[in-house]
Motif scaffolding. Structure first.
Motif, PDB file in Angstrom:
ATOM      1  N   MET A  31      40.121  28.267  28.556  1.00 45.73           N
ATOM      2  CA  MET A  31      39.456  29.765  28.342  1.00 45.73           C
ATOM      3  C   MET A  31      39.414  30.534  29.627  1.00 45.73           C
ATOM      4  SD  MET A  31      36.091  30.666  26.389  1.00 45.73           S
ATOM      5  CE  MET A  31      36.439  29.948  24.844  1.00 45.73           C
ATOM      6  N   ALA A  32      38.737  29.816  30.888  1.00 48.47           N
ATOM      7  CA  ALA A  32      38.507  30.621  31.939  1.00 48.47           C
ATOM      8  C   ALA A  32      39.792  30.964  32.589  1.00 48.47           C
ATOM      9  CB  ALA A  32      37.887  29.448  32.892  1.00 48.47           C
ATOM     10  N   LYS A  33      41.026  29.945  32.367  1.00 47.17           N
ATOM     11  CA  LYS A  33      42.008  30.264  33.203  1.00 47.17           C
ATOM     12  C   LYS A  33      42.771  31.669  32.544  1.00 47.17           C
ATOM     13  CE  LYS A  33      46.722  28.353  34.151  1.00 47.17           C
ATOM     14  NZ  LYS A  33      47.736  27.389  34.007  1.00 47.17           N
ATOM     15  N   THR A  34      42.566  31.780  31.028  1.00 52.67           N
ATOM     16  CA  THR A  34      43.164  32.747  30.561  1.00 52.67           C
ATOM     17  C   THR A  34      42.454  34.127  30.934  1.00 52.67           C
ATOM     18  OG1 THR A  34      43.410  31.522  28.501  1.00 52.67           O
ATOM     19  CG2 THR A  34      43.450  34.045  27.926  1.00 52.67           C
ATOM     20  N   TRP A  35      40.987  33.945  31.090  1.00 56.50           N
ATOM     21  CA  TRP A  35      40.250  35.242  31.509  1.00 56.50           C
ATOM     22  C   TRP A  35      40.795  35.694  32.862  1.00 56.50           C
ATOM     23  CZ3 TRP A  35      37.602  39.152  30.868  1.00 56.50           C
ATOM     24  CH2 TRP A  35      36.601  39.916  31.835  1.00 56.50           C
ATOM     25  N   TYR A  36      40.771  34.786  33.993  1.00 57.08           N
ATOM     26  CA  TYR A  36      41.195  34.997  35.248  1.00 57.08           C
ATOM     27  C   TYR A  36      42.581  35.552  35.435  1.00 57.08           C
ATOM     28  CZ  TYR A  36      36.401  33.622  36.564  1.00 57.08           C
ATOM     29  OH  TYR A  36      35.151  33.468  36.500  1.00 57.08           O
ATOM     30  N   LYS A  37      43.427  35.025  34.652  1.00 58.20           N
ATOM     31  CA  LYS A  37      44.984  35.601  34.682  1.00 58.20           C
ATOM     32  C   LYS A  37      44.972  37.016  34.119  1.00 58.20           C
ATOM     33  CE  LYS A  37      49.561  34.196  33.433  1.00 58.20           C
ATOM     34  NZ  LYS A  37      50.489  33.028  32.924  1.00 58.20           N
ATOM     35  N   LYS A  38      44.171  37.207  33.316  1.00 56.07           N
ATOM     36  CA  LYS A  38      44.157  38.560  32.896  1.00 56.07           C
ATOM     37  C   LYS A  38      43.484  39.473  33.850  1.00 56.07           C
ATOM     38  CE  LYS A  38      44.663  41.749  29.925  1.00 56.07           C
ATOM     39  NZ  LYS A  38      45.988  42.497  29.604  1.00 56.07           N
ATOM     40  N   LEU A  39      42.387  38.921  34.436  1.00 55.87           N
ATOM     41  CA  LEU A  39      41.996  39.825  35.600  1.00 55.87           C
ATOM     42  C   LEU A  39      42.746  40.000  36.832  1.00 55.87           C
ATOM     43  CD1 LEU A  39      38.251  38.614  35.902  1.00 55.87           C
ATOM     44  CD2 LEU A  39      39.092  40.725  35.104  1.00 55.87           C
ATOM     45  N   ASN A  40      43.582  39.144  37.066  1.00 53.25           N
ATOM     46  CA  ASN A  40      44.558  39.097  38.134  1.00 53.25           C
ATOM     47  C   ASN A  40      45.771  40.142  37.676  1.00 53.25           C
ATOM     48  OD1 ASN A  40      47.796  37.662  38.739  1.00 53.25           O
ATOM     49  ND2 ASN A  40      46.156  37.640  40.360  1.00 53.25           N
ATOM     50  N   GLU A  41      46.103  40.186  36.625  1.00 51.04           N
ATOM     51  CA  GLU A  41      47.147  41.138  36.306  1.00 51.04           C
ATOM     52  C   GLU A  41      46.504  42.588  36.227  1.00 51.04           C
ATOM     53  OE1 GLU A  41      48.078  40.041  32.011  1.00 51.04           O
ATOM     54  OE2 GLU A  41      48.861  38.352  32.492  1.00 51.04           O
ATOM     55  N   GLU A  42      45.214  42.714  35.658  1.00 49.06           N
ATOM     56  CA  GLU A  42      44.644  44.102  35.809  1.00 49.06           C
ATOM     57  C   GLU A  42      44.311  44.439  37.145  1.00 49.06           C
ATOM     58  OE1 GLU A  42      44.677  46.123  33.168  1.00 49.06           O
ATOM     59  OE2 GLU A  42      45.474  44.236  32.082  1.00 49.06           O
ATOM     60  N   TYR A  43      44.202  43.523  38.084  1.00 49.45           N
ATOM     61  CA  TYR A  43      43.842  43.743  39.414  1.00 49.45           C
ATOM     62  C   TYR A  43      45.143  44.494  40.238  1.00 49.45           C
ATOM     63  CZ  TYR A  43      42.255  43.407  44.395  1.00 49.45           C
ATOM     64  OH  TYR A  43      41.973  43.679  45.859  1.00 49.45           O
ATOM     65  N   ASN A  44      46.175  44.028  39.809  1.00 54.83           N
ATOM     66  CA  ASN A  44      47.553  44.354  40.484  1.00 54.83           C
ATOM     67  C   ASN A  44      47.991  45.637  39.943  1.00 54.83           C
ATOM     68  OD1 ASN A  44      48.581  42.150  42.553  1.00 54.83           O
ATOM     69  ND2 ASN A  44      47.616  41.145  41.179  1.00 54.83           N
ATOM     70  N   LYS A  45      47.585  45.842  38.773  1.00 55.86           N
ATOM     71  CA  LYS A  45      47.772  47.394  38.045  1.00 55.86           C
ATOM     72  C   LYS A  45      46.930  48.296  38.558  1.00 55.86           C
ATOM     73  CE  LYS A  45      48.890  45.439  33.301  1.00 55.86           C
ATOM     74  NZ  LYS A  45      48.408  45.409  31.959  1.00 55.86           N
ATOM     75  N   GLY A  46      45.809  47.804  39.340  1.00 58.22           N
ATOM     76  CA  GLY A  46      44.807  48.950  39.701  1.00 58.22           C
ATOM     77  C   GLY A  46      43.801  49.266  39.029  1.00 58.22           C
ATOM     78  N   VAL A  47      43.712  48.432  38.011  1.00 54.17           N
ATOM     79  CA  VAL A  47      42.510  48.719  36.949  1.00 54.17           C
ATOM     80  C   VAL A  47      41.372  48.175  37.286  1.00 54.17           C
ATOM     81  CG1 VAL A  47      41.631  48.278  34.504  1.00 54.17           C
ATOM     82  CG2 VAL A  47      44.214  48.788  34.872  1.00 54.17           C
ATOM     83  N   VAL A  48      41.319  47.021  38.092  1.00 55.67           N
ATOM     84  CA  VAL A  48      40.138  46.343  38.726  1.00 55.67           C
ATOM     85  C   VAL A  48      39.947  46.745  40.022  1.00 55.67           C
ATOM     86  CG1 VAL A  48      39.112  44.094  39.573  1.00 55.67           C
ATOM     87  CG2 VAL A  48      40.332  44.052  37.334  1.00 55.67           C
ATOM     88  N   ASP A  49      38.463  47.364  40.313  1.00 55.39           N
ATOM     89  CA  ASP A  49      38.329  48.075  41.590  1.00 55.39           C
ATOM     90  C   ASP A  49      38.815  47.139  42.892  1.00 55.39           C
ATOM     91  OD1 ASP A  49      36.700  49.119  43.841  1.00 55.39           O
ATOM     92  OD2 ASP A  49      35.746  50.480  42.431  1.00 55.39           O
ATOM     93  N   ARG A  50      39.357  47.561  43.961  1.00 59.43           N
ATOM     94  CA  ARG A  50      39.716  46.963  44.837  1.00 59.43           C
ATOM     95  C   ARG A  50      38.578  46.398  45.745  1.00 59.43           C
ATOM     96  NH1 ARG A  50      45.138  45.185  44.913  1.00 59.43           N
ATOM     97  NH2 ARG A  50      46.392  46.841  43.416  1.00 59.43           N
TER      98      ARG A  50
END
Length: 292
Positions: A1-20
């Motif tokens: 479950m944690a891996k799924t969550w952090y992988k999603k955060l990684n994707e969104e970070y690289n899209k620029g959605v997660v604040d740098r």
């Protein structure tokens, strides 16, 4: 479950959605950024950005404050709201070298009396709140505005003392709530016109109406306040350190390197005595099941 969550955060970070600046801001900088009203949302509990919320409300910018939402994995039931719990991990002590031990305890005892609890929570009758013919406490528009104003609060409310001192919850013997925000007839009136209109569009009266109805807590709940031995605390600290050192790199890394970075992180966990921590948590749970 944690891996799924952090992988999603990684994707969104690289899209620029997660604040740098997510992993580099101090708490003061984080609060200041939230208080600009320019942040779409965050994964956090309300009390952790309360300073920013109070700042926005004080500036009359209620449209930039936040409403709780409940994202969940497919097939999962949301469990964002829970019932209040007894905090076993903090309290007050009197120094053994104090020459006023009895006075210190009498002070705390006095603060827990109903008259002083009303002063700490509601204020002074006739100045900070009114009492109707039915005995119900209410406030005027000015009194409500004062309670939100940071400058007024800094001169009129003992916020630090009231947040930390032992206190009652629920209702006084006269039926009024211990906190103005918990008084059903008062809470909605404390909202700005913007928030009232917002609530009415969703058919709600409180922010808790936006999340799940809090179920009964399991007898042992919550596990985070189970006392641990030095060995278990050490393992817990090592797990925390591993998370703080690795998860920012995992989220902020390139997607192509996610699997490698995740393996490095989990390999560190394999070297930590996690079993000691888990065993003590489980023992604490079993003890509560048997005795609480």
């Amino acid at each position: 479950m944690a891996k799924t969550w952090y992988k999603k955060l990684n994707e969104e970070y690289n899209k620029g959605v997660v604040d740098r600046e997510t992993f580099t801001l101090t708490d003061d900088q984080f609060q200041a950024k939230i208080a600009t009203g320019a942040v779409l949302g965050m994964h956090n509990q309300g009390w952790q950005f309360g300073t920013a919320t109070a700042s926005l409300q004080s500036a009359g910018q209620d449209e930039y404050t936040y409403v709780p939402l409940m994202p969940v994995y497919d097939g999962a039931e949301p469990y964002y709201a829970d019932r209040p719990v007894m905090n076993l991990n903090q309290g007050f002590g009197v120094s053994s070298t104090s020459d006023q031990k009895e006075k210190a305890l009498k002070f705390l005892d006095m603060m827990l009396s109903e008259p002083w609890q009303k002063v700490l929570s509601w204020g002074i009758q006739g100045e900070d709140y009114e009492v109707g013919d039915d005995g119900i406490f209410t406030r005027t528009e000015q009194q409500r505005a004062d309670s939100k104003d940071l400058t007024w609060r800094s001169s009129n409310k003992l916020m630090a003392l009231n947040s930390m001192i032992p206190k009652h919850n629920g209702t006084f013997s006269d039926g009024n709530a211990f906190s103005p925000d918990d008084q059903p007839s008062e809470f909605f009136e404390t909202l700005s016109d913007y928030d009232k209109d917002f609530m009415q569009h969703y058919g709600t009266q409180t922010w808790m109406d936006f999340v799940n109805k809090a179920p009964d807590n399991p007898v042992y709940y919550p596990a985070w306040n189970i006392s641990l031995s030095d060995a278990a605390n050490q393992a817990n600290q090592q797990m925390t350190d591993a998370a703080l050192q690795n998860l920012p790199k995992i989220v902020a890394g390139k997607p192509a390197g996610f699997e490698k970075a995740w393996k490095e992180y989990t390999d560190i966990f394999k070297k930590i005595d996690v079993a000691t921590y888990e065993d003590e948590i489980n023992a604490g749970i079993q003890d509560r099941l048997a005795n609480w």
